[in-house]
Write a protein that holds these residues in place. Sequence first.
Motif, PDB file in Angstrom:
ATOM      1  N   LEU A  88       0.821  -1.218   0.000  1.00 42.41           N
ATOM      2  CA  LEU A  88       0.000   0.000   0.000  1.00 42.41           C
ATOM      3  C   LEU A  88       0.851   1.262   0.000  1.00 42.41           C
ATOM      4  N   ALA A  89       2.034   1.186   0.604  1.00 48.70           N
ATOM      5  CA  ALA A  89       2.891   2.367   0.699  1.00 48.70           C
ATOM      6  C   ALA A  89       3.731   2.587  -0.555  1.00 48.70           C
ATOM      7  N   ILE A 141      -4.890   2.651 -12.920  1.00 45.00           N
ATOM      8  CA  ILE A 141      -5.847   3.735 -12.703  1.00 45.00           C
ATOM      9  C   ILE A 141      -6.692   3.465 -11.463  1.00 45.00           C
ATOM     10  N   THR A 142      -7.174   2.232 -11.324  1.00 48.22           N
ATOM     11  CA  THR A 142      -8.007   1.893 -10.169  1.00 48.22           C
ATOM     12  C   THR A 142      -7.204   1.965  -8.875  1.00 48.22           C
ATOM     13  N   GLU A 176      -5.985   7.233  -3.327  1.00 46.58           N
ATOM     14  CA  GLU A 176      -6.398   8.598  -3.011  1.00 46.58           C
ATOM     15  C   GLU A 176      -7.630   8.583  -2.117  1.00 46.58           C
ATOM     16  N   GLU A 177      -8.533   7.659  -2.395  1.00 49.33           N
ATOM     17  CA  GLU A 177      -9.724   7.510  -1.564  1.00 49.33           C
ATOM     18  C   GLU A 177      -9.351   7.157  -0.129  1.00 49.33           C
ATOM     19  N   ALA A 178      -8.357   6.276   0.038  1.00 58.23           N
ATOM     20  CA  ALA A 178      -7.927   5.872   1.375  1.00 58.23           C
ATOM     21  C   ALA A 178      -7.281   7.034   2.128  1.00 58.23           C
ATOM     22  N   ARG A 179      -6.533   7.877   1.412  1.00 59.32           N
ATOM     23  CA  ARG A 179      -5.855   9.007   2.055  1.00 59.32           C
ATOM     24  C   ARG A 179      -6.816  10.113   2.443  1.00 59.32           C
ATOM     25  N   ILE A 226     -12.732  13.346  -8.522  1.00 55.49           N
ATOM     26  CA  ILE A 226     -13.001  12.913  -9.898  1.00 55.49           C
ATOM     27  C   ILE A 226     -12.563  13.990 -10.882  1.00 55.49           C
ATOM     28  N   ALA A 227     -12.683  15.255 -10.487  1.00 52.45           N
ATOM     29  CA  ALA A 227     -12.206  16.343 -11.341  1.00 52.45           C
ATOM     30  C   ALA A 227     -10.693  16.276 -11.492  1.00 52.45           C
TER      31      ALA A 227
END
Length: 373
Positions: free
Chosen positions: A11-12, A66-67, A73-76, A82-83
Amino acid sequence: MQAKDLYDDYLARRHFGSLDGLRCLCIGAVLWHHSPLFDPGQEPLRLLDRGFLGVDLFFVLSGFLITTLLLREEARKGQFSIAGFYWRRALRILPVYFLIVTALSIYYIALKGETQYVPLVKFYYFFMANFLTEEIPLLAPTWSLSVEEQYYLLWPLVLLLTLHMRHIRSWLLAAAIVFCAYAQQWGMWPGPLRTENAVWALPGGAYEAILLGSFLAVLLNNRRGYMVLSRGLGGRWSALIWLGVLIVALEFLPVNLTGWPQLVVHLIMALLLGSLVVREDNALSPVLSLPPVARVGAISYGVYLYHLIGLDFTTRGLAFLGVSAGDPSWSLLVTLAYIPISIAIAEISFRTYENYFLSFKRRKPFLGLLQKP
């Protein structure tokens, strides 16, 4: 290192060391497929007829990366922008894509007067080239960019809609993969709609490959999924083994890969990719991380879009020098010349034109309407 630590290390990790080398393998397959040395249906090994599958491996890799970026980013931040995603995607994809589409459209339509191509231009600008029944010369590679942009128009939205239902993402992806693989055979796939210049049919096989890459990313982002997959992908020799399995599959699977054979190929590609990212010191990393190999992979997007231009330039150059297609050494000479020429064009483009736009990645998007990436 314990399994928990391996997962945290994964993850890191901000860069996967073997993936530029994998991109080099992908573009190498595509370059072979368009080489005049390639003789469809007459090669001594069926494997040599499968160069087009380099694009499929690109799809799997793209879906994974991409995923993974969106999920991290979602986790952080609790939610990805999305923009910001579309801003970064536009800076990477659009400049060289629109440059080539515009330049070749002007050359063939305005300069050569081949006005029959005028109705096709809009398909390229709106990323619908994969539906065309004919194409502007040298723009054949753009079909895959159209497929990707169609996918990435929808997939980030799906991730946002499932932000509070993350457990269903893997199930949604699995269902979509099976649907893409078998819907046509089961009579569930919408029939094509034909218009003057296009056949409007969903590219099931191409979507299947990107979906599998996304599926791999979702599984590895989850601790339990990572633990399960690492058992078969985390060995020192796993990457070499899965590469061998892929080679055997490409040699012995049926000529027509539609349906389950294509699913098998894409699944093996995903497992090969997984073995490269789960373990950085995999058996293939000494080769895939070689500077020349990694560099070609790093600029492979440009090589992909420019290589037919490089091929055309090479054949015209040899003709000017008096070497024609009837010459016994013509195919070899073209292949030996067009590959480095294509790489050189892509390198120059990346260092100058593309890098200018990439420098805007960390800035606020146009008019400040989009969030900072």
